[in-house]
Scaffold this active site. Structure first.
Site, PDB file in Angstrom:
ATOM      1  N   GLU A  17      12.084 -32.458  -2.412  1.00 31.87           N
ATOM      2  CA  GLU A  17      12.234 -32.582  -3.113  1.00 31.87           C
ATOM      3  C   GLU A  17      13.029 -34.115  -3.582  1.00 31.87           C
ATOM      4  O   GLU A  17      13.406 -34.228  -4.171  1.00 31.87           O
ATOM      5  CB  GLU A  17      13.432 -31.778  -4.177  1.00 31.87           C
ATOM      6  CG  GLU A  17      12.764 -31.106  -4.688  1.00 31.87           C
ATOM      7  CD  GLU A  17      13.482 -30.322  -6.208  1.00 31.87           C
ATOM      8  OE1 GLU A  17      14.631 -30.507  -6.951  1.00 31.87           O
ATOM      9  OE2 GLU A  17      13.608 -28.613  -5.832  1.00 31.87           O
ATOM     10  N   GLU A  54       0.680  -1.187   0.434  1.00 32.26           N
ATOM     11  CA  GLU A  54       0.548   0.034  -0.029  1.00 32.26           C
ATOM     12  C   GLU A  54       0.898   0.704   0.024  1.00 32.26           C
ATOM     13  O   GLU A  54       0.305   2.285  -0.668  1.00 32.26           O
ATOM     14  CB  GLU A  54      -1.161  -0.095   1.089  1.00 32.26           C
ATOM     15  CG  GLU A  54      -2.010  -1.024   1.047  1.00 32.26           C
ATOM     16  CD  GLU A  54      -0.975  -2.088   2.091  1.00 32.26           C
ATOM     17  OE1 GLU A  54      -2.236  -3.405   3.102  1.00 32.26           O
ATOM     18  OE2 GLU A  54      -0.206  -2.044   1.553  1.00 32.26           O
ATOM     19  N   ARG A  90      19.215 -21.709 -10.356  1.00 33.47           N
ATOM     20  CA  ARG A  90      19.971 -21.862 -11.632  1.00 33.47           C
ATOM     21  C   ARG A  90      19.308 -20.865 -12.648  1.00 33.47           C
ATOM     22  O   ARG A  90      20.288 -20.888 -13.199  1.00 33.47           O
ATOM     23  CB  ARG A  90      21.151 -22.897 -11.984  1.00 33.47           C
ATOM     24  CG  ARG A  90      21.918 -23.160 -10.028  1.00 33.47           C
ATOM     25  CD  ARG A  90      22.994 -23.880 -10.639  1.00 33.47           C
ATOM     26  NE  ARG A  90      22.144 -24.761 -11.378  1.00 33.47           N
ATOM     27  CZ  ARG A  90      21.874 -26.517 -10.656  1.00 33.47           C
ATOM     28  NH1 ARG A  90      21.248 -26.058  -8.408  1.00 33.47           N
ATOM     29  NH2 ARG A  90      21.460 -27.502 -10.836  1.00 33.47           N
ATOM     30  N   CYS A 146      -0.616   0.893   7.584  1.00 30.15           N
ATOM     31  CA  CYS A 146      -0.321   0.767   6.415  1.00 30.15           C
ATOM     32  C   CYS A 146      -2.151   1.799   5.909  1.00 30.15           C
ATOM     33  O   CYS A 146      -2.426   2.367   5.536  1.00 30.15           O
ATOM     34  CB  CYS A 146      -0.555  -0.187   4.942  1.00 30.15           C
ATOM     35  SG  CYS A 146       0.770  -1.179   5.310  1.00 30.15           S
TER      36      CYS A 146
END
Length: 369
Positions: free
Chosen positions: A306, A57, A216, A92
């Site tokens: 992974e 914001e 990468r 904000c």
């Protein structure tokens, strides 16, 4: 000037695209984007760029003034409820009021206890019109990790693997190929990594593949934490993970008794700036839920698992996974000595499924929850 639903959605989707730019860089904060519209023209926009930095914001209001535009009387489209408390930055909500914003369109409320509807309430009390719910589903999906961490103390977990059509996770040892998937699919994986707070594998993957687990490809300079589950601290000091700690942080989780027994290895890893962290034992192995909880306390909202078949099965069977991403290459390997991915628990059908192709390879992605 009033806007119809199509116009509102257009501006909110712009804010959502901006918010996505903060992926990986703002955790444990949420990804947030904001667009300021006046007389059906965008006069300013911004997003939360880094943890501890200005929120979306404020960035949008600054953008207006930098361009010589007055935000007074304008409508702000923001993907998450504006904060109303002092943290690393001022509220904000106060910045919005001081800028003279007339209306705030909020995609979804913040579930953080310090906000949780109070931001919208405060704005309304100041005479600012507040509208809710435009693109809410997309906004919540953008910050699934943030919302889960707020609710459970655990990050959002995605299981990712690549396989042949017959479920094999690697080529036979005699084969010359290293990867099952093609380069386009692998580049996509790097994009996924760049949006995560941590990439996690087991020690078996480290010993077999000596991976880097870094980003990468692409323009992102962000590097997620690399996390290894290593009960007996077998990680080689000469591994690529250890040798590249200066490029991306490395967290190694092991058992407390291993730490007590292998203090010389601990000292060597410490000299390499690796972080060795103790985790409790469960069924003879590291407790993955305890590891996730610790990562959550470190501010990680999204974890990409992974690892090999053992790690993937463990996370699935202990119901710690939220999403699955499987890259399927159009090959049949067949060798019975090559590891394959099989789940032996109850049947589950993925939800919110998407399918994407990469020059012949196919990605199937969906939610488990």
């Amino acid at each position: 000037m009033s806007m119809d639903e199509k116009q509102r959605s257009k501006y909110m989707r712009q804010a959502l695209r901006l918010a996505e730019k903060g992926a990986g860089k703002v955790a444990p904060n949420p990804r947030v984007g904001a667009v300021i519209v006046k007389e059906n023209r965008v006069i300013g926009s911004g997003y939360h760029k880094r943890f501890g930095g200005p929120h979306a914001e404020v960035e949008a209001i600054k953008s207006c003034r930098k361009k010589g535009n007055d935000p007074a009387g304008a409508t702000m489209f923001v993907t998450l409820e504006p904060c109303c408390h002092h943290g690393k930055t001022p509220p904000c909500t106060e910045a919005i009021q001081q800028a003279g914003i007339y209306c705030v369109e909020i995609a979804t409320l913040d579930e953080c206890e310090l906000v949780a509807g109070n931001g919208a309430k405060w704005l309304t009390e100041q005479g600012i019109e507040v509208k809710m719910g435009c693109c809410e589903k997309e906004a919540r999906r953008l910050n699934t990790g943030f919302f889960k961490l707020q609710k459970t103390g655990l990050p959002f977990v995605t299981l990712k693997w690549a396989q042949s059509i017959d479920g094999k996770l690697a080529w036979p040892a005699k084969a010359k190929q290293r990867w099952i998937t093609n380069e386009k699919a692998r580049r996509h994986v790097h994009g996924v990594r760049s949006r995560c707070g941590a990439v996690l594998v087991g020690i078996g993957t480290v010993l077999a593949d000596d991976p880097l687990l870094t980003v990468r490809f692409g323009k992102s300079s962000w590097q997620p934490r690399r996390v290894v589950l290593d009960s007996h601290l077998r990680i080689p000091l000469e591994s690529q993970l250890v040798r590249t700690v200066n490029k991306a942080p490395l967290e190694i989780y092991t058992l407390q008794r291993t730490i007590d027994q292998q203090w010389q290895k601990i000292d060597a890893l410490d000299e390499c700036d690796c972080q060795v962290r103790a985790a409790p034992e469960k069924d003879g192995r590291l407790d993955p839920k305890a590891v996730l909880k610790d990562l959550g306390q470190l501010g990680v909202t999204d974890v990409l698992v992974e690892g090999g078949a053992t790690i993937l099965k463990t996370f699935r069977q202990q119901e710690l996974a939220d999403r699955i991403m499987v890259y399927i290459a159009p090959v049949i390997i067949g060798d019975k000595n090559v590891p394959a991915i099989t789940f032996t628990d109850t049947i589950a059908r993925l939800k919110n499924v998407s399918i994407e192709q990469f020059a012949g390879d196919v990605l199937i992605e969906g939610d488990l929850v």
